[in-house]
Design a protein around this motif. Structure first.
Motif, mmCIF file in Angstrom:
data_model
loop_
_atom_site.group_PDB
_atom_site.id
_atom_site.type_symbol
_atom_site.label_atom_id
_atom_site.label_comp_id
_atom_site.label_asym_id
_atom_site.label_seq_id
_atom_site.Cartn_x
_atom_site.Cartn_y
_atom_site.Cartn_z
ATOM 1 N N ARG A 72 -56.108 -45.914 -148.749
ATOM 2 C CA ARG A 72 -56.676 -47.201 -148.054
ATOM 3 C C ARG A 72 -57.926 -46.723 -147.263
ATOM 4 N N MET A 73 -58.457 -47.525 -146.810
ATOM 5 C CA MET A 73 -59.710 -47.325 -145.660
ATOM 6 C C MET A 73 -59.498 -48.691 -144.540
ATOM 7 N N GLY A 74 -59.159 -48.336 -143.509
ATOM 8 C CA GLY A 74 -59.152 -49.412 -142.372
ATOM 9 C C GLY A 74 -60.694 -49.838 -142.065
ATOM 10 N N MET A 75 -60.401 -51.093 -141.542
ATOM 11 C CA MET A 75 -61.816 -51.722 -141.107
ATOM 12 C C MET A 75 -62.657 -50.710 -140.059
ATOM 13 N N HIS A 76 -63.903 -50.579 -140.432
ATOM 14 C CA HIS A 76 -64.661 -49.495 -139.569
ATOM 15 C C HIS A 76 -66.124 -50.104 -139.663
ATOM 16 N N ARG A 77 -67.191 -49.554 -138.777
ATOM 17 C CA ARG A 77 -68.517 -49.906 -139.107
ATOM 18 C C ARG A 77 -69.382 -48.517 -139.433
ATOM 19 N N ASP A 78 -70.263 -48.622 -140.240
ATOM 20 C CA ASP A 78 -71.089 -47.302 -140.682
ATOM 21 C C ASP A 78 -72.133 -47.265 -139.485
ATOM 22 N N SER A 79 -71.847 -46.951 -138.444
ATOM 23 C CA SER A 79 -72.646 -46.783 -137.153
ATOM 24 C C SER A 79 -72.977 -45.569 -136.638
ATOM 25 N N ASN A 83 -66.837 -59.046 -140.023
ATOM 26 C CA ASN A 83 -68.101 -59.388 -139.144
ATOM 27 C C ASN A 83 -68.451 -58.220 -138.298
ATOM 28 N N THR A 84 -69.570 -58.448 -137.494
ATOM 29 C CA THR A 84 -69.970 -57.406 -136.573
ATOM 30 C C THR A 84 -68.995 -57.044 -135.345
ATOM 31 N N GLU A 85 -68.549 -58.056 -134.973
ATOM 32 C CA GLU A 85 -67.908 -58.130 -133.814
ATOM 33 C C GLU A 85 -66.471 -57.532 -133.468
ATOM 34 N N THR A 86 -65.680 -57.717 -134.236
ATOM 35 C CA THR A 86 -64.288 -57.346 -134.566
ATOM 36 C C THR A 86 -63.799 -56.889 -135.856
ATOM 37 N N ARG A 87 -62.779 -56.207 -135.725
ATOM 38 C CA ARG A 87 -62.005 -55.651 -137.119
ATOM 39 C C ARG A 87 -61.097 -56.794 -137.633
ATOM 40 N N THR A 88 -61.020 -57.924 -137.007
ATOM 41 C CA THR A 88 -60.159 -58.842 -137.523
ATOM 42 C C THR A 88 -61.009 -60.206 -138.034
ATOM 43 N N HIS A 113 -67.861 -54.899 -139.884
ATOM 44 C CA HIS A 113 -66.701 -54.123 -140.238
ATOM 45 C C HIS A 113 -66.451 -54.052 -141.575
ATOM 46 N N HIS A 114 -65.669 -53.181 -142.404
ATOM 47 C CA HIS A 114 -65.326 -53.293 -143.884
ATOM 48 C C HIS A 114 -64.270 -52.384 -143.920
ATOM 49 N N GLY A 115 -63.720 -52.603 -145.017
ATOM 50 C CA GLY A 115 -62.716 -51.736 -145.261
ATOM 51 C C GLY A 115 -61.926 -51.921 -146.766
ATOM 52 N N VAL A 116 -61.120 -50.943 -146.915
ATOM 53 C CA VAL A 116 -60.261 -51.226 -148.700
ATOM 54 C C VAL A 116 -58.710 -51.340 -148.122
ATOM 55 N N PRO A 117 -58.305 -52.396 -148.173
ATOM 56 C CA PRO A 117 -56.834 -52.501 -147.960
ATOM 57 C C PRO A 117 -56.087 -52.202 -149.211
#
Length: 216
Positions: free
Chosen positions: A127-134, A157-162, A186-190
């Protein structure tokens, strides 16, 4: 042969974030897979990424151009075998520029060349948790290419992981590009769906090739 009841089409998931199904044809997928297998060999090969808190990422990774580790870049595999990172090939950069032009239009193509590739390998349980490429200094669009098993790609979205977020099915050969106001979303692979790779590709699992402009 399976036929789509409703053919998959280009979709703007969010402003500046576009999904293009089947962007890589079968020949291109096989060529990219062969290259990934060479890049995964040591030295500076496929590794398990360890987080600052002592955990490990379930997706394994190899880098080109610049080596990413949480949460910085280096020219050597500082959290692995210490070898110099493999070079970023010019043809891969051209592929990234063409991807951005096709997805977002020629004006969205960065003037600086793509110089980072993060290649993540997912087995059925990864899996990949929600994160930003920052961690880059450039705001050029991120290019994501998928090979092998289908996954659920969660784009938020850009503000939260939810929530709010949108779940997108990414299959082998699909392209996803995000830039502009969505560059830091934020993005990820659940979830990965094992056994869904094209039979003729010869890959068990999923490869994600992410291209970025470092600005370093």
């Amino acid at each position: 042969m399976d036929v789509e009841l409703f053919p998959r089409e280009r979709t703007e998931v969010a402003p500046g974030a576009v999904h293009m199904p089947d962007w890589l044809d079968t020949r291109a997928q096989r060529g990219l897979l062969a290259a990934c297998r060479e890049w995964a060999r040591p030295p500076a090969g496929l590794r398990t990424v360890r987080t600052p808190g002592g955990g490990t990422m379930t997706a394994r990774q190899v880098c080109l151009g610049w080596h990413w580790y949480p949460y910085a870049y280096a020219r050597t595999v500082v959290d692995g075998d210490g070898a110099r990172v493999k070079p970023f090939p010019s043809w891969l950069g051209e592929l990234g520029r063409r991807a951005v032009a096709d997805a977002l239009g020629p004006r969205a193509v960065a003037s600086a060349p793509y110089d980072i590739a993060l290649i993540n390998f997912y087995d059925g349980d990864a899996r990949m948790g929600m994160h930003r490429d920052s961690d880059e200094k450039s705001d050029a669009p991120v290019v994501s290419l998928s090979l092998g098993d289908t996954c659920v790609f969660r784009f938020g979205n850009t503000e939260t992981r939810t929530r709010p977020y949108t779940d997108v099915e990414l299959r082998s050969g699909d392209l996803f590009v995000f830039g502009g106001v969505s560059r830091l979303a934020h993005h990820g692979v659940p979830r990965v769906h094992p056994g869904t790779a094209p039979p003729g590709l010869g890959l068990t699992g999923r490869l994600n090739i992410t291209l970025r402009v470092s600005g370093l």
